[in-house]
Design an enzyme around this catalytic site. Structure first.
Site, mmCIF file in Angstrom:
data_model
loop_
_atom_site.group_PDB
_atom_site.id
_atom_site.type_symbol
_atom_site.label_atom_id
_atom_site.label_comp_id
_atom_site.label_asym_id
_atom_site.label_seq_id
_atom_site.Cartn_x
_atom_site.Cartn_y
_atom_site.Cartn_z
ATOM 1 N N SER A 176 -50.676 20.309 39.970
ATOM 2 C CA SER A 176 -50.388 18.926 39.550
ATOM 3 C C SER A 176 -49.553 18.275 40.637
ATOM 4 C CB SER A 176 -49.584 18.957 38.246
ATOM 5 O OG SER A 176 -49.046 17.696 37.943
ATOM 6 N N TYR B 68 -42.986 22.069 32.445
ATOM 7 C CA TYR B 68 -44.236 21.750 33.139
ATOM 8 C C TYR B 68 -44.021 21.739 34.656
ATOM 9 C CZ TYR B 68 -48.670 19.255 33.947
ATOM 10 O OH TYR B 68 -49.919 18.892 34.363
HETATM 11 P P1 NAD Z 1 -56.673 19.010 28.087
HETATM 12 O O1 NAD Z 1 -55.688 19.090 26.971
HETATM 13 O O2 NAD Z 1 -57.791 18.051 27.995
HETATM 14 O O3 NAD Z 1 -57.285 20.423 28.397
HETATM 15 C C1 NAD Z 1 -56.503 21.584 28.385
HETATM 16 C C2 NAD Z 1 -57.442 22.744 28.192
HETATM 17 O O4 NAD Z 1 -56.664 23.928 28.112
HETATM 18 C C3 NAD Z 1 -58.247 22.637 26.889
HETATM 19 O O5 NAD Z 1 -59.554 23.121 27.103
HETATM 20 C C4 NAD Z 1 -57.462 23.542 25.956
HETATM 21 O O6 NAD Z 1 -58.271 24.050 24.924
HETATM 22 C C5 NAD Z 1 -57.038 24.604 26.923
HETATM 23 N N1 NAD Z 1 -55.921 25.399 26.432
HETATM 24 C C6 NAD Z 1 -54.724 24.997 25.944
HETATM 25 N N2 NAD Z 1 -54.014 26.059 25.533
HETATM 26 C C7 NAD Z 1 -54.761 27.158 25.780
HETATM 27 C C8 NAD Z 1 -54.574 28.536 25.562
HETATM 28 N N3 NAD Z 1 -53.473 29.025 24.999
HETATM 29 N N4 NAD Z 1 -55.577 29.381 25.927
HETATM 30 C C9 NAD Z 1 -56.729 28.909 26.469
HETATM 31 N N5 NAD Z 1 -56.960 27.610 26.691
HETATM 32 C C10 NAD Z 1 -55.983 26.742 26.354
HETATM 33 O O7 NAD Z 1 -55.791 18.746 29.406
HETATM 34 P P2 NAD Z 1 -56.209 18.375 30.903
HETATM 35 O O8 NAD Z 1 -55.530 17.106 31.222
HETATM 36 O O9 NAD Z 1 -57.650 18.541 31.120
HETATM 37 O O10 NAD Z 1 -55.402 19.512 31.683
HETATM 38 C C11 NAD Z 1 -56.029 20.581 32.355
HETATM 39 C C12 NAD Z 1 -55.132 21.079 33.469
HETATM 40 O O11 NAD Z 1 -54.952 20.029 34.423
HETATM 41 C C13 NAD Z 1 -53.750 21.486 32.987
HETATM 42 O O12 NAD Z 1 -53.318 22.629 33.680
HETATM 43 C C14 NAD Z 1 -52.904 20.295 33.372
HETATM 44 O O13 NAD Z 1 -51.583 20.633 33.581
HETATM 45 C C15 NAD Z 1 -53.578 19.863 34.668
HETATM 46 N N6 NAD Z 1 -53.296 18.489 35.055
HETATM 47 C C16 NAD Z 1 -53.689 17.450 34.263
HETATM 48 C C17 NAD Z 1 -53.407 16.169 34.694
HETATM 49 C C18 NAD Z 1 -53.836 14.972 33.907
HETATM 50 O O14 NAD Z 1 -53.434 13.863 34.253
HETATM 51 N N7 NAD Z 1 -54.646 15.118 32.884
HETATM 52 C C19 NAD Z 1 -52.722 15.949 35.876
HETATM 53 C C20 NAD Z 1 -52.330 17.028 36.633
HETATM 54 C C21 NAD Z 1 -52.627 18.301 36.216
#
Ligand code: NAD
Length: 257
Positions: free
Chosen positions: A139, A152
């Site tokens: 991130s 985080y």
């Molecule tokens: P999201 O909530 O849409 O997806 C998260 C995924 O992780 C889902 O498929 C969920 O089911 C899964 N998950 C959660 N807990 C879990 C567990 N205990 N075991 C297995 N799977 C689990 O979120 P996202 O925004 O797609 O985030 C995905 C990644 O991207 C994360 O690591 C997040 O930190 C990172 N990220 C997101 C953003 C953003 O702006 N959305 C920015 C930077 C980084």
């Protein structure tokens, strides 16, 4: 880009960025293994639909990324792992002194330690296959900080550190490890932060998006899951053979500030 015959495991991929990355890797020809902690018909149907759409083999394996043994079992059950995308993640926003201990533990386990366990189980398979790619979804918060996101930010900085160590331990092999550092991508994780942020700053949700959430994203626009997936596909290409141990920001200029 032809990833035909490669198997990609994407943790936390029944939603958001993980699903977007899985779709782009499948579009590039890779067989994909989707994962989350649920085991619903929709999870398996999602894998089936990706397999049908892109003409690849696609499956769904339930594993809870907060549990070390389930992380390792995911890789073992998949049976092959040429490309590992450590993506599963959760968020919680709270000042340090009020931060619930169980939330801290869960974020460290899911967002950081799962990457360690999955990488440990995947590297022997990559070595056996003579090729491998570890793509960690870190991130902008792996490179910089924001208030109220202690767990985080700590976990994502940890993922960037783990990425560097993985790269050094595989530097003389045809295996690379890199981290993608997205800024804000509109996914369920971010959408869930909008009402909390609006409440914390006493703003409407629209103001919270423009003035707080995208405040540090100079493009004033969200990145898309397809752009994160495309970056992962690039890291799996031969053009990226000598790119290892680094971070690629997809953040609309956030970390240039
Ligand atoms: P999201 O909530 O849409 O997806 C998260 C995924 O992780 C889902 O498929 C969920 O089911 C899964 N998950 C959660 N807990 C879990 C567990 N205990 N075991 C297995 N799977 C689990 O979120 P996202 O925004 O797609 O985030 C995905 C990644 O991207 C994360 O690591 C997040 O930190 C990172 N990220 C997101 C953003 C953003 O702006 N959305 C920015 C930077 C980084």
């Amino acid at each position: 880009m032809d990833l035909k015959g490669k198997t990609a495991i994407i943790t936390g991929s029944n939603s958001g960025i993980g699903l977007g990355v899985a779709r782009e890797l499948a579009r590039a020809g890779a067989n994909v293994v989707l994962n989350s902690f649920t085991d619903n018909d929709e999870d398996h149907e999602l894998a089936q639909s990706i397999g049908g759409e892109f003409g690849v083999s696609a499956s769904y394996i339930k594993a809870d990324m907060s549990k070390p043994e389930e992380c390792r079992a995911l890789i073992e059950k998949a049976g092959a792992c040429d490309i590992l995308v450590n993506n599963a993640g959760i968020q919680h926003v709270s000042p340090i002194e009020e931060f619930p201990v169980e939330k801290w533990d869960a974020i460290i386990a899911i967002n950081m330690s799962s990457a360690f366990h999955c990488t440990a189980a995947a590297l022997p398979m990559m070595r056996k296959a003579g090729w491998g790619r570890v793509v960690n979804i870190a991130s902008a918060h792996g490179l910089t900080a924001s208030p109220y996101k202690s767990a985080y930010v700590a976990a994502k900085h940890g993922v960037v550190g783990l990425t560097k160590v993985t790269a050094l331990e595989t530097a003389q092999e045809p295996i690379t490890a890199n981290a993608i550092c997205p800024g804000y991508v509109k996914t369920p994780l971010v959408e869930a932060q909008i009402p909390d942020t609006a409440e914390k700053y006493d703003m409407t949700e629209e103001e919270a998006v423009q003035k707080v959430i995208l405040e540090r994203q100079p493009s004033k626009d969200f990145a898309t899951v397809e752009q994160i997936g495309g970056t992962a596909v690039f890291l799996c290409s031969s053009a990226a053979d000598q790119i290892t141990g680094t971070t690629i920001s997809v953040d609309g200029g956030w970390t240039a500030l």
